[in-house]
Scaffold this motif. Structure first.
Motif, mmCIF file in Angstrom:
data_model
loop_
_atom_site.group_PDB
_atom_site.id
_atom_site.type_symbol
_atom_site.label_atom_id
_atom_site.label_comp_id
_atom_site.label_asym_id
_atom_site.label_seq_id
_atom_site.Cartn_x
_atom_site.Cartn_y
_atom_site.Cartn_z
ATOM 1 N N LYS A 1 0.828 -1.200 0.000
ATOM 2 C CA LYS A 1 0.000 0.000 0.000
ATOM 3 C C LYS A 1 0.865 1.253 0.000
ATOM 4 O O LYS A 1 2.072 1.183 0.087
ATOM 5 N N TRP A 2 0.192 2.421 -0.063
ATOM 6 C CA TRP A 2 0.907 3.688 -0.093
ATOM 7 C C TRP A 2 1.803 3.837 1.133
ATOM 8 O O TRP A 2 1.437 3.469 2.237
ATOM 9 N N LYS A 3 2.980 4.374 0.926
ATOM 10 C CA LYS A 3 3.904 4.716 2.013
ATOM 11 C C LYS A 3 4.447 6.104 1.743
ATOM 12 O O LYS A 3 4.528 6.518 0.591
ATOM 13 N N PRO A 4 4.859 6.829 2.802
ATOM 14 C CA PRO A 4 5.522 8.120 2.559
ATOM 15 C C PRO A 4 6.857 7.886 1.841
ATOM 16 O O PRO A 4 7.481 6.841 2.009
ATOM 17 N N TYR A 5 7.239 8.861 1.016
ATOM 18 C CA TYR A 5 8.512 8.752 0.297
ATOM 19 C C TYR A 5 9.593 9.534 1.042
ATOM 20 O O TYR A 5 9.380 10.681 1.414
ATOM 21 N N ALA A 6 10.742 8.922 1.193
ATOM 22 C CA ALA A 6 11.848 9.607 1.860
ATOM 23 C C ALA A 6 12.312 10.807 1.040
ATOM 24 O O ALA A 6 12.757 11.817 1.593
ATOM 25 N N GLN A 7 12.163 10.715 -0.294
ATOM 26 C CA GLN A 7 12.678 11.775 -1.171
ATOM 27 C C GLN A 7 11.742 12.980 -1.292
ATOM 28 O O GLN A 7 12.053 13.941 -1.983
ATOM 29 N N SER A 8 10.579 12.910 -0.705
ATOM 30 C CA SER A 8 9.605 13.986 -0.888
ATOM 31 C C SER A 8 10.100 15.293 -0.269
ATOM 32 O O SER A 8 10.896 15.302 0.665
ATOM 33 N N HIS A 9 9.596 16.431 -0.786
ATOM 34 C CA HIS A 9 9.923 17.719 -0.177
ATOM 35 C C HIS A 9 9.082 17.971 1.069
ATOM 36 O O HIS A 9 9.333 18.894 1.818
ATOM 37 N N LEU A 10 8.082 17.134 1.271
ATOM 38 C CA LEU A 10 7.264 17.259 2.475
ATOM 39 C C LEU A 10 7.811 16.363 3.585
ATOM 40 O O LEU A 10 8.456 15.348 3.305
ATOM 41 N N THR A 11 7.524 16.726 4.815
ATOM 42 C CA THR A 11 7.911 15.829 5.914
ATOM 43 C C THR A 11 7.016 14.591 5.858
ATOM 44 O O THR A 11 5.941 14.606 5.238
ATOM 45 N N ILE A 12 7.473 13.553 6.548
ATOM 46 C CA ILE A 12 6.693 12.310 6.602
ATOM 47 C C ILE A 12 5.284 12.601 7.126
ATOM 48 O O ILE A 12 4.284 12.170 6.551
ATOM 49 N N HIS A 13 5.252 13.401 8.178
ATOM 50 C CA HIS A 13 3.970 13.659 8.827
ATOM 51 C C HIS A 13 3.037 14.470 7.913
ATOM 52 O O HIS A 13 1.838 14.187 7.794
ATOM 53 N N GLU A 14 3.597 15.405 7.167
ATOM 54 C CA GLU A 14 2.778 16.157 6.200
ATOM 55 C C GLU A 14 2.254 15.262 5.079
ATOM 56 O O GLU A 14 1.116 15.392 4.630
ATOM 57 N N GLN A 15 3.116 14.383 4.641
ATOM 58 C CA GLN A 15 2.682 13.455 3.579
ATOM 59 C C GLN A 15 1.503 12.599 4.046
ATOM 60 O O GLN A 15 0.566 12.356 3.284
#
Lengths: 475, 475
Positions: A2-16
């Motif tokens: 299922k969907w997981k937060p991406y480490a590379q995102s410009h958003l924090t994990i919690h925002e994602q």
């Protein structure tokens, strides 16, 4: 998966996480008023700490999008969001609850879900482990297949003629005399049962079966409105069948070779008795024969082999031997039955994958299939022995079992009735997945279907140790 | 496809036929009391003269195995044979007649059967002709696929994650925002309808549809006990829906892009009107969108693209574009729906072919799929134009039609109500197979679904000439 937060995102994990949950609600995937997964489940899905999930949920609560209800969990908020959307959505829950098909048992749904996870020890899985699958050879065989345009269009109602021709030859070795016209290709044995339920039985028909039974774990007849009737192979069987048969249309389901879940086989005498009893009473028999190629010793005959009356609907498959991902099985039956089932198949999925059929054709025609079986039996036998040694060492005081004659399973019987849902869930907590006996016979709290075909022997050792620890802990 | 006498046999053709028919009876494939195929059918199956069949049947009659009944055909004899067997067989006909699923319409069964024959001109077939299928490229792509052992085991309930991920990207081009979790892989669009019928609707639910409708030719809802309700897109629609919706659970089925069988598409305004009407009334919509990639001009949007409420269950497939033999389609829907449908799929066929899923994954990921579509649209457009020229030349005085906007079909309307079963059978006698309008709307005797995707333009010319001749002959 299922969907997981991406480490590379410009958003924090919690925002994602906040964004993702918002989009679930916005797009209608999580309906107003519906319950959110638990923090534990979300943390597991996202692969983050619970505290991160907590943080995200707090934000969403502050936004009025979700609300906690005392002692019952977190829900998509009713009012605020409802106002924002200014609409109500289709009531899917009502649709689902009032519809025809039965849901899978809760335990089965959990098994189906957890089997997709990575770090679970699967002690009950009825499928070849990745290292027992001939993956490289299958890949190789893809290169040897030459496709014909005709073959990749819509299928003939009964499936590939070439494949059915090869099967009619192959089945001779099983003592079954048949012709391509009396064979139909299906997407696995389970689909055959589904088609038989829809195409040959009236609602409320009786389906006779022994307990424990594979059918209790998949519900193809139950969902179509048939009634399951347990029978035992004893002196009273004929009377039972006779009495009930008079009341309703009936069919007899059995797995005479390497039964699922018990792993046991009928003697020839037992097969003949059932066959003649059913013939006497004109009760058709479904012979589910998907495991026979995995017998360690010489195979006993198929019931179908002494059927000259078209009494037996015979089901085979490559799911247990070659690859479940092919989704290829077959039914051998009298013409009116085959034509009926083929007609319904054309109405439900327009035939099985032509590519899968080509692959199985290639494996049968080239002899690859039978060569592979020899190797596979050896490996399964080795695994069975090792697991039996483990059992001997650690379980002989609390459980009994019979030595495996082949196939995938050891039907492990605990002396005490301890195999309940609590044990199942407690083991899940330890990342050990078992197939408890109660999914094959609701009243059975003694058995576990122990499978030596999926987990490695090392994993099985760890898994069994966990079983022992959990049992001790619960005492 | 069926059994034929072999030229190389040591037996004469006529002896082979006698033996074969005996074995049919002996093995129970042709039950006592059942009717034999007609001489014409047998001669066609065996590829011999009728006189040879007659000879064989005379022998069998002399043996007492079959008997002619005045004006009704030839039957497997009751007494003599019955005595010889000393048993009766399971009464399959009774089983079939009392069972749940509806049989295909007689005309559809004939179409399914004759589509398997070699020398038939297929004027109505809804499938790409062998020369429009990218067979060589598919074969090539098999060599580029590297299999993973995990991928060829039993599938995750929703199907391959990789494929669902690619589809969620691909669907963005159709204006559909979704996530892999909201996609489920099915074995073609028809299976999606079958699962929706079993998993989301109670018996006696209303299924709204426009006439003519593809659903009338396959019966997925009818067989599950739902009631089909015809609606028209006019001022009264909302009232109709409102009135009926109050009585029962309902769902709205539509093919807004390149309808089957009419080939017509809805305007954006029409889509929005239906969407809002259904949303207002909380009636879920099934959007069957399997043809949209074959539009010659820019595609109109999918209804699903303006669905932010999870109102629309969206269905797509590669059967019309890449290969029906793959048996791969998809459903996009809110989570509770996807989970429910996936659960039922696990109970009916344990997932779609992993090999087919790998192939589609490869075609989407590599861009092969979209490149192929460009070429395919060109070829279909060329075919459509040529067939429209033929119609212009020969049919403009007796029929009307609209210029094709894409897809496979021209919905040819004859001025007179002449498209009845008699015409269908008369054309079959000339080895021309049509899809008459009455299989899509029982009351329609004006239309033929003329398909330019299967038969070659030359064959279509011959076929259409036969249609003209037959009509003239019947006048």
């Amino acid at each position: 998966m299922k969907w997981k937060p991406y480490a590379q995102s410009h958003l924090t994990i919690h925002e994602q996480i906040v964004d993702w949950i918002k989009s679930r609600i916005e797009q209608g995937h999580w309906a107003v008023g519906s319950k959110l997964p638990t923090q534990r489940q979300l943390a597991a899905q996202f692969n983050v700490n619970r505290s991160t999930v907590q943080l995200a949920l707090d934000d969403l609560k502050a936004d009025g999008l979700i609300e906690a209800r005392m002692g019952s969990g977190v829900y998509v908020a009713n009012n605020s969001w409802n106002m924002l959307l200014n609409r109500t959505r289709p009531n899917w829950q009502r649709h689902i609850e009032s519809s025809i098909h039965k849901p899978n048992l809760d335990t089965i749904q959990i098994i189906n879900e957890y089997e997709q996870m990575e770090d679970i020890i699967r002690l009950g899985t009825g499928e070849l482990s990745p290292d027992l699958l001939p993956t490289k050879q299958l890949e190789q065989s893809l290169q040897e297949i030459s496709l014909e345009s005709k073959a990749i269009g819509y299928s003939a109602p009964q499936g590939s003629f070439k494949l059915r021709q090869l099967l009619s030859e192959y089945l001779k070795k099983r003592g079954i005399q048949t012709a391509p016209e009396n064979i139909m290709i299906v997407s696995g044995a389970l689909q055959a049962l589904h088609l038989i339920a829809l195409g040959l039985l009236e609602r409320e028909s009786f389906v006779f079966q022994e307990q424990p039974s594979y059918l209790n774990s998949v519900l193809p007849f139950q969902s179509a409105g048939m009634r399951m009737v347990s029978v035992t192979r004893d002196a009273k069987l004929l009377t039972t069948l006779k009495t009930l048969k008079r009341k309703r249309q009936s069919i007899f389901y059995c797995v005479p070779s390497l039964n699922n879940p018990t792993g046991q086989s009928w003697s020839v005498k037992e097969m003949q008795d059932i066959y003649h009893a059913c013939k006497e009473l004109q009760i058709p028999i479904i012979e589910d024969d998907v495991y026979h190629e995995l017998r360690f010793q010489d195979s006993s005959p198929a019931m179908k082999s002494f059927d000259t009356f078209g009494q037996v609907l015979y089901i085979g498959s490559v799911s247990k031997t070659l690859s479940p991902g092919l989704r290829i099985g077959w039914v051998v039956a009298p013409s009116p039955v085959i034509e009926r089932l083929a007609d319904i198949k054309m109405q439900t999925d327009y035939g099985s994958s032509a590519f899968s059929q080509e692959i199985v054709t290639h494996w049968l025609a080239s002899g690859l299939y039978e060569k592979h079986l020899i190797d596979l039996r050896d490996q399964l036998k080795r695994r069975a022995s090792l697991v039996e040694e483990l059992l001997e060492k650690h379980f002989s005081r609390i459980a009994t079992w019979k030595k495996s004659e082949g196939g995938f399973y050891i039907w492990l019987r605990f002396n005490e009735p301890i195999v309940n849902k609590e044990l199942f869930l407690a083991l899940l907590n330890r990342k050990v997945l078992i197939n408890p006996g109660y999914i094959y016979d609701a009243s059975d709290l003694h058995h576990v279907r122990l499978s030596y075909c999926y987990a490695s022997v090392d994993e099985i050792q760890v898994g069994l140790q966990n079983v022992l620890d959990t049992i001790r802990h619960q005492e």
